[in-house]
Design an enzyme around this catalytic site. Sequence first.
Site, short mmCIF file in Angstrom:
data_model
loop_
_atom_site.label_atom_id
_atom_site.label_comp_id
_atom_site.label_asym_id
_atom_site.label_seq_id
_atom_site.Cartn_x
_atom_site.Cartn_y
_atom_site.Cartn_z
N ASN A 151 -2.76 2.99 -6.45
CA ASN A 151 -1.29 2.95 -6.34
C ASN A 151 -0.72 1.53 -6.30
O ASN A 151 0.32 1.24 -6.87
CB ASN A 151 -0.81 3.78 -5.16
CG ASN A 151 -1.33 3.27 -3.85
OD1 ASN A 151 -2.43 2.74 -3.77
ND2 ASN A 151 -0.55 3.40 -2.80
N GLU A 249 -8.64 3.49 5.50
CA GLU A 249 -7.18 3.60 5.41
C GLU A 249 -6.89 4.78 4.49
O GLU A 249 -7.12 4.69 3.28
CB GLU A 249 -6.58 2.32 4.82
CG GLU A 249 -6.81 1.07 5.66
CD GLU A 249 -6.10 1.13 7.00
OE1 GLU A 249 -5.12 1.89 7.13
OE2 GLU A 249 -6.54 0.44 7.93
N CYS A 283 1.37 4.91 0.09
CA CYS A 283 0.91 5.70 1.23
C CYS A 283 1.95 5.70 2.36
O CYS A 283 1.92 6.56 3.23
CB CYS A 283 -0.41 5.16 1.73
SG CYS A 283 -0.33 3.39 2.08
N GLU A 462 -6.29 -2.81 9.62
CA GLU A 462 -6.39 -4.02 8.80
C GLU A 462 -5.29 -4.97 9.25
O GLU A 462 -4.52 -4.68 10.14
CB GLU A 462 -6.22 -3.64 7.32
CG GLU A 462 -7.33 -2.73 6.83
CD GLU A 462 -7.24 -2.43 5.33
OE1 GLU A 462 -6.12 -2.28 4.82
OE2 GLU A 462 -8.31 -2.35 4.69
P1 NDP Z 1 -9.26 8.40 -3.85
O1 NDP Z 1 -9.78 8.71 -2.50
O2 NDP Z 1 -9.41 9.43 -4.91
O3 NDP Z 1 -9.92 7.09 -4.44
C1 NDP Z 1 -9.89 5.85 -3.77
C2 NDP Z 1 -11.05 5.00 -4.27
O4 NDP Z 1 -12.27 5.61 -3.87
C3 NDP Z 1 -11.11 4.89 -5.78
O5 NDP Z 1 -11.60 3.63 -6.15
C4 NDP Z 1 -12.09 6.00 -6.14
O6 NDP Z 1 -12.68 5.82 -7.38
C5 NDP Z 1 -13.08 5.85 -5.00
N1 NDP Z 1 -13.91 7.03 -4.76
C6 NDP Z 1 -13.71 8.32 -5.14
N2 NDP Z 1 -14.74 9.09 -4.73
C7 NDP Z 1 -15.62 8.28 -4.09
C8 NDP Z 1 -16.86 8.48 -3.44
N3 NDP Z 1 -17.45 9.67 -3.36
N4 NDP Z 1 -17.47 7.41 -2.86
C9 NDP Z 1 -16.90 6.20 -2.90
N5 NDP Z 1 -15.73 5.94 -3.52
C10 NDP Z 1 -15.08 6.97 -4.10
O7 NDP Z 1 -7.75 8.00 -3.65
P2 NDP Z 1 -6.69 7.64 -4.76
O8 NDP Z 1 -7.22 6.54 -5.63
O9 NDP Z 1 -6.25 8.93 -5.39
O10 NDP Z 1 -5.52 7.01 -3.89
C11 NDP Z 1 -4.52 7.78 -3.32
C12 NDP Z 1 -4.78 7.98 -1.84
O11 NDP Z 1 -4.90 6.72 -1.21
C13 NDP Z 1 -3.65 8.68 -1.15
O12 NDP Z 1 -4.16 9.65 -0.28
C14 NDP Z 1 -2.99 7.57 -0.36
O13 NDP Z 1 -2.29 7.99 0.78
C15 NDP Z 1 -4.14 6.71 -0.01
N6 NDP Z 1 -3.71 5.37 0.33
C16 NDP Z 1 -3.78 4.97 1.63
C17 NDP Z 1 -3.31 3.72 2.01
C18 NDP Z 1 -3.41 3.26 3.42
O14 NDP Z 1 -3.27 2.06 3.63
N7 NDP Z 1 -3.66 4.11 4.38
C19 NDP Z 1 -2.72 2.82 1.02
C20 NDP Z 1 -2.71 3.34 -0.32
C21 NDP Z 1 -3.20 4.57 -0.64
P3 NDP Z 1 -12.06 6.59 -8.67
O15 NDP Z 1 -10.68 6.09 -8.84
O16 NDP Z 1 -12.96 6.19 -9.76
O17 NDP Z 1 -12.14 8.05 -8.35
#
Ligand code: NDP
Length: 481
Positions: A151, A249, A283, A462
């Site tokens: 995002n 996070e 988020c 963080e």
């Molecule tokens: P995901 O959990 O799908 O993916 C996050 C990252 O993890 C990506 O790089 C993804 O790779 C990777 N990933 C996926 N599966 C695995 C695994 N089994 N092991 C290790 N890494 C993995 O989240 P999104 O990318 O869809 O992001 C959206 C989410 O992030 C929302 O829920 C949002 O709220 C949260 N978010 C939280 C924030 C915070 O500060 N709390 C800030 C911003 C977002 P790939 O893309 O290749 O699947």
Amino acid sequence: MTEKILNYINGELIEPVGKTYLDNINPATGEVYSLIPDSDERDVELAVLAANAAFPVWSNMPVAQRSDILLKISALIDKNLDRLALAESIDQGKPLWLAKSVDIPRARDNFHFYATGAIHLATEAHAMGNSAINYTLRQPIGIAGCISPWNLPLYLFTWKIVPALASGNCVIAKPSEITPMTAFLLAELCREAGLPKGVLNIVHGLGPKVGAAIVSHPEIPAISFTGGTKTGEWIAKTAAPMFKKLSLELGGKNPNLIFADCNFDEAVKTAVTAAFSNQGEICLCGSRILIEKSIYEKFKEAFLKRVSTLKVGDPLSDDSRMGAIVSKPHMEKILAYIELAKQEGGKLLAGGKQLQLSGKNSKGYFIEPTVFENLAYDCRTNQEEIFGPVVTLTPFETEEEALMMANSTQYGLAATVWTENLKRAHRVAAKLHSGIIWINCWLLRDLRTPFGGMKNSGVGREGGFEALKFFTEEKNVCIKL
Ligand code: NDP
């Protein structure tokens, strides 16, 4: 010709071992415009070898020297701001003006903040009268695994890797496979700045392959992850038996509490920004707007009037307030939630549909800003994270009821409160189950403050010295006098 993104391992930009690639799609056009390495555990293994080799030099380098290199990268991000912003907008779908004014400046600032912050990190001493003195040694952990979402691609990627690097660790990082471009461009800038080889390694590819290989690797003792709660749960389960340090996070479903005594115009204006910035894909977006009953109708009218002025369009146009949704599957997920809201009895007040643009954007993924009312606080629409331009309006009668609804979800990331009553502001802030509370503002960020969520929104914080401490191992040394 489509551009090929490469892995950054041991200071070189290289092909993945398996020589296979995934398509990278521009969400505003629906077209493939670059290729991403479909890396696997073999690429992670190469990165581990490189990071282990680089660690003795990097961790023993005087902190001021490390800081100089990171400051050079910060300056290079600034110099390349326009290029990086354009890349971010094309890759992610966000408006170009937003990438220029928020994402890339913030990535630059993350480097600047932690490059200088590391110099000021002090350690404690505990004197035991005249009998002994204890002091704390804070030493880098080794290799940090950093995994970030799509995002706010470069913004969140740098928010993780820079404190890890600044505190003397080597890093193996994986950006989201959906938005890899600016991390790739950053690798070029790291080379230009003279970051020693192997200190930062960026391995592109799918979460379940590359991300999982990082999380499971026995020589990566700390994992910093930002992403969805489900992925966070898997990471926690995998990393816990290896006793890795974990910073998670995760998702949010943030309430925005509007009391009748608020500054009305400010509250309306900011509530719209908090709901629809970055297409609602932040988020911290306020997606549950809780409004005191006595001003509900007035607020609704003003809110909808403002929403009707939000132009959804080509991310590269200056007048687009909202751009494209990041991917087709994500757009479909949001549209399914809109259908669910209708099934749950929601009354659609605005939007509700995919938007068909013309010309080069005719195959892009656009959704109208969508507003519902008449939904129970505990229905799925109000409990589950949609992560798109969909918000609900819900009236409340009393402060207690507002708090009950605000605290009713599994999440606890951020909350916003609008009131001119100082006592109420403090009281409500203390009772909200959220790690981040904004009073009469939204997304006002001081990088020194603790950032993170409670409940299923994450573990750890963080920001500030917290992040530098997370990436170090504390050791107490006791000397008898
Ligand atoms: P995901 O959990 O799908 O993916 C996050 C990252 O993890 C990506 O790089 C993804 O790779 C990777 N990933 C996926 N599966 C695995 C695994 N089994 N092991 C290790 N890494 C993995 O989240 P999104 O990318 O869809 O992001 C959206 C989410 O992030 C929302 O829920 C949002 O709220 C949260 N978010 C939280 C924030 C915070 O500060 N709390 C800030 C911003 C977002 P790939 O893309 O290749 O699947």
